[in-house]
Design a protein around this motif. Sequence first.
Motif, PDB file in Angstrom:
ATOM      1  N   ALA A  33      -4.778  -2.570  -6.801  1.00  0.00           N
ATOM      2  CA  ALA A  33      -5.070  -2.968  -8.186  1.00  0.00           C
ATOM      3  C   ALA A  33      -6.340  -2.311  -8.723  1.00  0.00           C
ATOM      4  O   ALA A  33      -6.580  -2.336  -9.929  1.00  0.00           O
ATOM      5  N   GLY A  34      -7.157  -1.747  -7.839  1.00  0.00           N
ATOM      6  CA  GLY A  34      -8.338  -1.027  -8.300  1.00  0.00           C
ATOM      7  C   GLY A  34      -9.607  -1.850  -8.379  1.00  0.00           C
ATOM      8  O   GLY A  34     -10.630  -1.363  -8.844  1.00  0.00           O
ATOM      9  N   GLU A  35      -9.575  -3.093  -7.919  1.00  0.00           N
ATOM     10  CA  GLU A  35     -10.772  -3.946  -7.934  1.00  0.00           C
ATOM     11  C   GLU A  35     -11.176  -4.232  -6.498  1.00  0.00           C
ATOM     12  O   GLU A  35     -10.448  -4.881  -5.749  1.00  0.00           O
ATOM     13  N   ASN A  36     -12.355  -3.753  -6.102  1.00  0.00           N
ATOM     14  CA  ASN A  36     -12.837  -3.962  -4.745  1.00  0.00           C
ATOM     15  C   ASN A  36     -13.338  -5.400  -4.612  1.00  0.00           C
ATOM     16  O   ASN A  36     -14.320  -5.791  -5.249  1.00  0.00           O
ATOM     17  N   LEU A  37     -12.672  -6.180  -3.779  1.00  0.00           N
ATOM     18  CA  LEU A  37     -13.051  -7.587  -3.607  1.00  0.00           C
ATOM     19  C   LEU A  37     -14.112  -7.771  -2.545  1.00  0.00           C
ATOM     20  O   LEU A  37     -14.674  -8.860  -2.406  1.00  0.00           O
ATOM     21  N   ARG A  52      -6.654  -6.230  -4.100  1.00  0.00           N
ATOM     22  CA  ARG A  52      -5.356  -6.868  -4.340  1.00  0.00           C
ATOM     23  C   ARG A  52      -4.270  -5.802  -4.471  1.00  0.00           C
ATOM     24  O   ARG A  52      -4.534  -4.664  -4.885  1.00  0.00           O
ATOM     25  N   LEU A  53      -3.057  -6.197  -4.111  1.00  0.00           N
ATOM     26  CA  LEU A  53      -1.907  -5.319  -4.320  1.00  0.00           C
ATOM     27  C   LEU A  53      -1.369  -5.562  -5.725  1.00  0.00           C
ATOM     28  O   LEU A  53      -1.067  -6.701  -6.096  1.00  0.00           O
ATOM     29  N   SER A  54      -1.247  -4.510  -6.509  1.00  0.00           N
ATOM     30  CA  SER A  54      -0.839  -4.658  -7.907  1.00  0.00           C
ATOM     31  C   SER A  54       0.608  -5.119  -8.057  1.00  0.00           C
ATOM     32  O   SER A  54       0.974  -5.756  -9.044  1.00  0.00           O
ATOM     33  N   ASP A  55       1.445  -4.825  -7.043  1.00  0.00           N
ATOM     34  CA  ASP A  55       2.856  -5.177  -7.141  1.00  0.00           C
ATOM     35  C   ASP A  55       3.222  -6.402  -6.314  1.00  0.00           C
ATOM     36  O   ASP A  55       4.385  -6.818  -6.282  1.00  0.00           O
ATOM     37  N   ARG A  56       2.249  -7.014  -5.640  1.00  0.00           N
ATOM     38  CA  ARG A  56       2.501  -8.187  -4.802  1.00  0.00           C
ATOM     39  C   ARG A  56       1.384  -9.207  -5.015  1.00  0.00           C
ATOM     40  O   ARG A  56       0.405  -9.248  -4.262  1.00  0.00           O
ATOM     41  N   PRO A  57       1.482 -10.050  -6.038  1.00  0.00           N
ATOM     42  CA  PRO A  57       0.437 -11.052  -6.291  1.00  0.00           C
ATOM     43  C   PRO A  57       0.241 -11.956  -5.076  1.00  0.00           C
ATOM     44  O   PRO A  57       1.195 -12.345  -4.404  1.00  0.00           O
TER      45      PRO A  57
END
Length: 382
Positions: free
Chosen positions: A21-25, A36-41
Amino acid sequence: MSTWSDNPFPDDIPLSSVKLAGENLGGGGQAHTVERLSDRPGWVAKLYKAPMTPAEAVTLGRLVALPHSMTEADLETLDRSAAWPVSRITDGDRTVGVVMAEAPARFYVPFNLRGGRRSGPRELQLDHLVKDSAYLTDIGVRPPTRQRRLEIACRFLELGAVLERHDVVYGDWSYRNALWDQDSDSVYLLDMDSCGIGTRSWIASPDWSDPAFPEGTPLTVPTDRYRMALLTLRCITGARGEPLENLSRLERDWPAGDTFPGLLRQALDRGDLRNRPRTATLLKALRSPGGNGAQTDVTPGSNVTGFRPVRHRPAEKTAGGTARTAEPRTRGPAPQPAATTAPGPGSRPSPAGDRKGAGQFIGCCIALALLALVVVLFILWA
């Protein structure tokens, strides 16, 4: 809430198919990034700074598959309380990351900041639980009651017992990796992908070091027993510092005859590692206090430092000079699994009380019989 049981991934997925998703947690340790995975919430990918060694990759594969061999009860505990690895991320023949569930939102809360501001949701870590009530109130977190502390400790012990039954060595018990929920007894453990099976490489864990395992020594199940005992002690007391000093204070206040403090001391012993009790034994002792453990007394609002047996207090004088008896505060039932309907140890019937009640009942029956006889004689005489 995403869990190992409902994960949609194969055991191995290629890095090229991972959509971030492009956000480093977060990062640090062995992780380059967690996103986060953009295609798997509900799912995150943890990418490592360097590929795993072949031996590490094999162990991670065993961890991914391990829940298949668990009982339904163990798997339920694992799903509820751990970010268990569900898939290795591979790049050719190298393992470069892992997919895990994202920690549920209930383990994140906004904190009070200076100037009356509020932060965004942040992890509610064990670090916050091992603080006093004044600190928690100041940052906007509800201080846990003594019963909540016991329940939280039991939940961590439940998970630790599952890991031990399957010879999993976590090793990384710390203030940072263990999360708790201020509204319930829920707990959640992070970084499960670094677990070993049977043994794992030594890992620095400041303030959690096992004196029986010097720096650099491979860790085994006895170290997890030590650190689980230390975590339990800190959950209950809310105190940091020297474990044996805190344990001594707990022992002085804990109900006489209860086995739990002694088991804690055995688990924290730096001597014969074979004497360290299993985590499941520690859990059973905390859930089902023995001896005088059914009743306890803790000052309301205190940062819990133990549990005292209720003692009969002398009658106090009221403003008018009449005597009244102070009512003791009592400990609630020890935490029980949600499905059980058995009474907690705090509500066990007293045999002495039963005999007293039976005697009173018989006395009442005799009195009523005598009264009936008097009435009959009076009628006949009239």
